[in-house]
Scaffold this motif. Structure first.
Motif, PDB file in Angstrom:
ATOM      1  N   ALA A  34     -27.694  85.182  96.646  1.00  0.00           N
ATOM      2  CA  ALA A  34     -27.045  83.893  96.368  1.00  0.00           C
ATOM      3  C   ALA A  34     -26.532  83.834  94.932  1.00  0.00           C
ATOM      4  O   ALA A  34     -25.454  83.280  94.667  1.00  0.00           O
ATOM      5  CB  ALA A  34     -28.021  82.751  96.628  1.00  0.00           C
ATOM      6  N   ASP A  35     -27.281  84.412  94.005  1.00  0.00           N
ATOM      7  CA  ASP A  35     -26.895  84.388  92.594  1.00  0.00           C
ATOM      8  C   ASP A  35     -25.760  85.370  92.284  1.00  0.00           C
ATOM      9  O   ASP A  35     -24.904  85.084  91.440  1.00  0.00           O
ATOM     10  CB  ASP A  35     -28.088  84.730  91.701  1.00  0.00           C
ATOM     11  N   GLU A  36     -25.758  86.509  92.964  1.00  0.00           N
ATOM     12  CA  GLU A  36     -24.835  87.579  92.582  1.00  0.00           C
ATOM     13  C   GLU A  36     -23.562  87.655  93.434  1.00  0.00           C
ATOM     14  O   GLU A  36     -22.509  88.071  92.946  1.00  0.00           O
ATOM     15  CB  GLU A  36     -25.559  88.932  92.647  1.00  0.00           C
ATOM     16  N   CYS A  37     -23.645  87.300  94.703  1.00  0.00           N
ATOM     17  CA  CYS A  37     -22.495  87.455  95.597  1.00  0.00           C
ATOM     18  C   CYS A  37     -21.337  86.564  95.136  1.00  0.00           C
ATOM     19  O   CYS A  37     -21.512  85.373  94.876  1.00  0.00           O
ATOM     20  CB  CYS A  37     -22.885  87.103  97.033  1.00  0.00           C
ATOM     21  N   ILE A  38     -20.135  87.135  95.051  1.00  0.00           N
ATOM     22  CA  ILE A  38     -18.953  86.384  94.621  1.00  0.00           C
ATOM     23  C   ILE A  38     -18.075  85.996  95.806  1.00  0.00           C
ATOM     24  O   ILE A  38     -16.951  85.532  95.635  1.00  0.00           O
ATOM     25  CB  ILE A  38     -18.130  87.183  93.592  1.00  0.00           C
ATOM     26  N   ASP A  39     -18.584  86.231  97.009  1.00  0.00           N
ATOM     27  CA  ASP A  39     -17.883  85.823  98.233  1.00  0.00           C
ATOM     28  C   ASP A  39     -16.481  86.449  98.331  1.00  0.00           C
ATOM     29  O   ASP A  39     -15.529  85.816  98.784  1.00  0.00           O
ATOM     30  CB  ASP A  39     -17.770  84.299  98.291  1.00  0.00           C
ATOM     31  N   CYS A  40     -16.389  87.713  97.907  1.00  0.00           N
ATOM     32  CA  CYS A  40     -15.080  88.383  97.905  1.00  0.00           C
ATOM     33  C   CYS A  40     -14.638  88.803  99.300  1.00  0.00           C
ATOM     34  O   CYS A  40     -13.457  89.065  99.540  1.00  0.00           O
ATOM     35  CB  CYS A  40     -15.105  89.606  96.984  1.00  0.00           C
ATOM     36  N   GLY A  41     -15.604  88.928 100.228  1.00  0.00           N
ATOM     37  CA  GLY A  41     -15.279  89.276 101.610  1.00  0.00           C
ATOM     38  C   GLY A  41     -15.103  90.762 101.872  1.00  0.00           C
ATOM     39  O   GLY A  41     -14.777  91.156 102.991  1.00  0.00           O
ATOM     40  N   LYS A  42     -15.301  91.601 100.856  1.00  0.00           N
ATOM     41  CA  LYS A  42     -15.079  93.035 101.045  1.00  0.00           C
ATOM     42  C   LYS A  42     -15.980  93.608 102.126  1.00  0.00           C
ATOM     43  O   LYS A  42     -15.533  94.365 102.987  1.00  0.00           O
ATOM     44  CB  LYS A  42     -15.289  93.774  99.728  1.00  0.00           C
ATOM     45  N   CYS A  43     -17.253  93.254 102.097  1.00  0.00           N
ATOM     46  CA  CYS A  43     -18.190  93.784 103.092  1.00  0.00           C
ATOM     47  C   CYS A  43     -17.832  93.302 104.499  1.00  0.00           C
ATOM     48  O   CYS A  43     -18.043  94.003 105.492  1.00  0.00           O
ATOM     49  CB  CYS A  43     -19.621  93.403 102.745  1.00  0.00           C
ATOM     50  N   MET A  44     -17.262  92.102 104.591  1.00  0.00           N
ATOM     51  CA  MET A  44     -16.931  91.528 105.892  1.00  0.00           C
ATOM     52  C   MET A  44     -15.766  92.252 106.565  1.00  0.00           C
ATOM     53  O   MET A  44     -15.632  92.214 107.785  1.00  0.00           O
ATOM     54  CB  MET A  44     -16.602  90.042 105.741  1.00  0.00           C
ATOM     55  N   THR A  45     -14.921  92.917 105.766  1.00  0.00           N
ATOM     56  CA  THR A  45     -13.794  93.641 106.357  1.00  0.00           C
ATOM     57  C   THR A  45     -14.245  94.875 107.112  1.00  0.00           C
ATOM     58  O   THR A  45     -13.522  95.380 107.967  1.00  0.00           O
ATOM     59  CB  THR A  45     -12.785  94.069 105.273  1.00  0.00           C
ATOM     60  N   TYR A  46     -15.436  95.370 106.806  1.00  0.00           N
ATOM     61  CA  TYR A  46     -15.957  96.565 107.455  1.00  0.00           C
ATOM     62  C   TYR A  46     -16.877  96.243 108.630  1.00  0.00           C
ATOM     63  O   TYR A  46     -16.987  97.022 109.577  1.00  0.00           O
ATOM     64  CB  TYR A  46     -16.752  97.412 106.448  1.00  0.00           C
ATOM     65  N   CYS A  47     -17.558  95.121 108.558  1.00  0.00           N
ATOM     66  CA  CYS A  47     -18.701  94.868 109.442  1.00  0.00           C
ATOM     67  C   CYS A  47     -18.446  93.695 110.383  1.00  0.00           C
ATOM     68  O   CYS A  47     -18.215  92.561 109.940  1.00  0.00           O
ATOM     69  CB  CYS A  47     -19.940  94.587 108.580  1.00  0.00           C
ATOM     70  N   ARG A  48     -18.503  93.962 111.667  1.00  0.00           N
ATOM     71  CA  ARG A  48     -18.293  92.907 112.664  1.00  0.00           C
ATOM     72  C   ARG A  48     -19.412  91.873 112.610  1.00  0.00           C
ATOM     73  O   ARG A  48     -19.165  90.675 112.795  1.00  0.00           O
ATOM     74  CB  ARG A  48     -18.215  93.538 114.053  1.00  0.00           C
ATOM     75  N   PHE A  49     -20.627  92.328 112.351  1.00  0.00           N
ATOM     76  CA  PHE A  49     -21.759  91.405 112.241  1.00  0.00           C
ATOM     77  C   PHE A  49     -21.501  90.364 111.152  1.00  0.00           C
ATOM     78  O   PHE A  49     -21.662  89.155 111.366  1.00  0.00           O
ATOM     79  CB  PHE A  49     -23.040  92.194 111.951  1.00  0.00           C
ATOM     80  N   LEU A  50     -21.082  90.802 109.972  1.00  0.00           N
ATOM     81  CA  LEU A  50     -20.809  89.864 108.886  1.00  0.00           C
ATOM     82  C   LEU A  50     -19.554  89.040 109.149  1.00  0.00           C
ATOM     83  O   LEU A  50     -19.502  87.853 108.823  1.00  0.00           O
ATOM     84  CB  LEU A  50     -20.675  90.623 107.560  1.00  0.00           C
ATOM     85  N   ALA A  51     -18.544  89.676 109.741  1.00  0.00           N
ATOM     86  CA  ALA A  51     -17.307  88.955 110.033  1.00  0.00           C
ATOM     87  C   ALA A  51     -17.558  87.765 110.944  1.00  0.00           C
ATOM     88  O   ALA A  51     -16.901  86.720 110.829  1.00  0.00           O
ATOM     89  CB  ALA A  51     -16.285  89.899 110.667  1.00  0.00           C
TER      90      ALA A  51
END
Length: 362
Positions: free
Chosen positions: A15-32
């Motif tokens: 929560a403190d570090e994530c900048i919500d850039c969405g990079k990880c979500m472009t790779y992962c269907r679970f996160l998307a």
């Protein structure tokens, strides 16, 4: 349900570090489909009942660690999914009935007749091939052990299971108890070094913070003076198992071994630290097969673009990918003379191979 300190700490860090850039979500269907790590962490921190719901949802996660590998700010989202699974099992939130085959596989690996060891007098180093390698590639496992014995006649052999399935599924206490007993037994018998062939065993032992030295057989073979067989293929693309994404020395050793036997490596877009999951990670195929197959399709599509077969150093990855795309195990490619890449060994022959290997090698 009460939230543990490690889980709350992991959630707060993301929560403190994530900048919500969405990079990880472009790779992962679970996160998307589940939301960004920031949104997941904030939701969990807002109410304990949200943690329970999220812990159930994390069984769609492949536990491959790619989210943390591509994160530009070290938010370590994979840690919260690990801790959420621990929360689910500690509080009885998610039943593991569908994972019975996987947990039975682990249980059998820790019992006779699959369990066994051979420790010569003065033995301080053992070969630990894991469960799936002898099941699928018994000849390669046997030859690899002979090479290790030739280099050091006092090398022992230990057949057992590292308890990775329990750890992966969130059974933290079960995993820690089983692995602790195994490690302490080896230490009492004077063992100082474990040579691993299975990447899951390798990383599981290393993360346990044992005093034992953990070395990959691929690093050991790189220093050995063995003669590889004439390979059945001249070019491959290497699929690095997701669990080894931080193991730079293994990445290097594997590629050097292939080069030394005259096999050219054509790299996929995602390799080494940014490798993709084969689809088997996290046991997701037993809970959400659509998510698992999404990963395997991505991996196979990248391999197809190279136009050459895959080679990997995880027997589980071979088992998951090999039915749909030519996938060789690197030990088999190095040590067993074949005319072509074999298909994965099917049940019940995998269990039979383990028994034959156990009673002929020990």
């Amino acid at each position: 349900m009460p939230v543990s300190k490690p889980l709350r700490k992991a959630l707060q860090h993301t929560a403190d570090e994530c900048i919500d850039c969405g990079k990880c979500m472009t790779y992962c269907r679970f996160l998307a489909e589940s939301g960004s790590p920031l949104s997941i962490a904030l939701t969990a921190l807002s109410a304990d009942e949200n943690v329970d719901a999220l812990s159930h949802r994390t069984y769609d996660c492949s536990a491959c660690g790619l989210c943390s590998a591509v994160c530009p700010v070290n938010a370590e989202p994979d840690n919260i999914f690990t801790e959420l699974r621990y929360h689910a099992q500690a509080n009885g939130i998610f039943k593991l009935d569908q994972y019975a085959p996987l947990l039975n596989y682990e249980r059998l690996g820790q019992r006779f007749p699959f369990k066994g060891e051979s420790l010569p007098e003065g033995c301080t180093t053992v070969f630990f091939p894991g469960c799936t390698l002898p099941a699928m590639f018994p000849d390669a496992t046997r030859i690899a052990f002979k090479i290790l014995k030739r280099n050091n006649p006092k090398t022992g052999l230990v057949l057992n299971c590292c308890s990775k399935p329990s750890k992966m599924l969130g059974l933290k206490s079960k995993y820690e108890e089983s692995l602790s007993a195994l490690v302490h037994t080896l230490e009492r018998k004077g063992i100082k070094k474990i040579l691993t062939a299975c990447p899951n065993c390798h990383v599981t032992f290393k993360q346990f913070n044992t005093r034992l030295e953990i070395v990959s057989i691929y690093e050991e073979l790189k220093k050995s003076s063995f003669l590889p067989v004439t390979p059945s293929v001249k070019e491959v693309t290497v699929h690095d198992p997701c669990v080894t994404r931080s193991e730079d020395s293994i990445h290097k050793a594997v590629r050097e071994l292939l080069k030394a036997m005259g096999v050219r490596v054509l790299e996929m877009k995602h390799n080494k630290s940014n490798t993709l999951c084969c689809g088997e990670g996290g046991g997701t195929n037993m809970h959400n097969n659509a998510y698992a197959r999404n990963w395997s399709r991505k991996r196979i599509n990248e391999a197809q673009r190279t136009g050459v077969p895959m080679a990997t150093y995880c027997a589980g990855c071979v088992n998951f990918l090999g039915s749909d795309y030519p996938t060789a195990h690197i030990l088999d490619l190095l040590l067993v003379k074949r005319k072509s890449i074999p298909k994965p060994v099917a049940f019940p022959f995998n269990y039979l191979n383990r028994l034959i290997f156990r009673f002929t090698a020990l």
